[in-house]
Design a protein around this motif. Structure first.
Motif, PDB file in Angstrom:
ATOM      1  N   ARG A 190       0.872  -1.186   0.000  1.00 35.39           N
ATOM      2  CA  ARG A 190       0.000   0.000   0.000  1.00 35.39           C
ATOM      3  C   ARG A 190       0.900   1.224   0.000  1.00 35.39           C
ATOM      4  NH1 ARG A 190      -3.780   3.253  -0.931  1.00 35.39           N
ATOM      5  NH2 ARG A 190      -5.584   3.561   0.428  1.00 35.39           N
ATOM      6  N   SER A 281      -1.149   0.469  -5.974  1.00 39.98           N
ATOM      7  CA  SER A 281      -1.098   0.472  -4.507  1.00 39.98           C
ATOM      8  C   SER A 281      -1.416   1.834  -3.904  1.00 39.98           C
ATOM      9  CB  SER A 281       0.275  -0.008  -4.014  1.00 39.98           C
ATOM     10  OG  SER A 281       1.272   0.983  -4.230  1.00 39.98           O
ATOM     11  N   THR A 285      -5.013  -1.907  -1.373  1.00 40.23           N
ATOM     12  CA  THR A 285      -3.990  -2.777  -0.809  1.00 40.23           C
ATOM     13  C   THR A 285      -3.857  -4.021  -1.668  1.00 40.23           C
ATOM     14  OG1 THR A 285      -4.481  -1.996   1.426  1.00 40.23           O
ATOM     15  CG2 THR A 285      -3.265  -4.073   1.223  1.00 40.23           C
TER      16      THR A 285
END
Length: 333
Positions: A190, A281, A285
């Motif tokens: 992420r 990202s 996620t």
């Protein structure tokens, strides 16, 4: 951490109806869960089966969720199997323990059969964009020229592995092939930068983004044209990333028999693997097991004159350097 001890090819295999995680090398498949449990028992460790179930579970998705620790202990198990196999009678002992199988005793399945996300990239090779701009047999709604940002879409429908049949539904009249490099995420990603993006990769595999051009061309959203059951073919292995130091330096080829249809290199991508991971990202996620298939080069059937659709009775083969080849027969439902 080097994965070059022996086997770097992870597989999902089936033996007598049971589907499990394995490692492939030299026409043999090693059951990683059983190999690690056997190693622990040989070392006199208590609760060997429980530890093996936790660290090297028998399914690919559970294994990938263990991230780098699971890969580390799996490589220990591979080293142990190599040592055992070199001893007199060692291979037979491994067979009796359900650790060692010859290739012809098992069926290789899709390496990541149930990914949490299957994301695909469109228009990611310049020459492919150019062949679309010159005119597809069935025009698709893409705009013209190179995209300014990655074109991301999802593929649904049943996933298949090596040797499994691509089945064309009656409603599809223009089935097409797209040989691609796929990347599999190895730990949660992420807000990742492109400089660190490859740290989040578990490995790479071959993907055939089979496409129904007639369905794809009807609307601006591609999901229906990309998602018939069996139109997502992957395999034969998930090759760990240490074996592929540069995913932008791989030859990629698609053929049917001796007819070469696509012949290119991942160096010709518009957006690299690292850039794709960075881009996606920022908004979602990427969890372990997520598959990103990175787009196809020029030479697809819709761009040929006359169009070259997949035909029942043929076998389509996609080859990517370092990753082997993925072959799937074609049939009508």
């Amino acid at each position: 951490m080097s994965s070059s001890l022996w086997a770097t090819k992870l597989v999902t295999y089936s033996h007598r109806g049971e589907v499990r995680l394995g490692a492939y090398e030299d026409d043999a498949v090693i059951d990683l869960n059983r190999a690690y449990a056997l190693m622990l028992r040989e070392q006199g460790k208590p609760r060997a089966e429980a530890l093996a179930a936790a660290l090297v579970p028998p399914s690919m998705m559970e294994f990938l969720q263990g991230e780098e620790e699971s890969i580390r202990v799996a490589l220990e198990a591979i080293r142990f199997v190599k040592q055992q196999a070199a001893r007199p009678g060692g291979t037979e002992k491994l067979k009796q323990a359900g650790v060692w199988f010859l290739r012809n005793e098992v069926v290789l399945k899709a390496p990541v059969p149930n990914p949490p996300h299957l994301l695909a990239i469109g228009l990611n090779y310049r020459a492919h964009v150019e062949e679309i701009d010159r005119g597809f047999a069935q025009p698709i709604q893409t705009g013209t020229g190179e995209p300014s940002y990655p074109v991301v879409f999802t593929k649904e429908g049943a996933i298949i592995g090596p040797g499994e049949t691509i089945r064309i539904p009656p409603v599809v009249e223009q089935p097409d092939y797209e040989g691609e490099l796929a990347v599999v995420i190895g730990k949660p990603a992420r807000h990742v930068t492109r400089e660190r993006a490859l740290d989040y990769v578990a490995g790479y595999m071959i993907f055939n983004d089979v496409s129904a051009r007639d369905l794809q061309s009807r609307v601006s959203q591609w999901t229906m044209g990309k998602s018939p059951d069996t139109f997502s073919a992957m395999g034969p292995y998930l090759v760990l990333k240490d074996e592929v130091p540069d995913p932008q330096a791989l030859a990629i080829r698609t053929r049917i028999g001796s007819e070469v249809l696509q012949d290119s290199s991942t160096s010709r991508m518009i957006f690299s693997v690292a850039v794709l991971i960075e881009h996606i990202s920022q908004v979602m996620t990427l969890t372990p097991g997520t598959v990103i298939t990175t787009g196809t080069p020029e030479g697809v059937g819709a761009g040929r004159k006359p169009p070259r659709w997949l035909r029942p009775g043929e076998t389509i083969v996609v080859e990517v350097e370092k990753l082997g080849e993925l072959a799937n027969p074609i049939a009508r439902e």
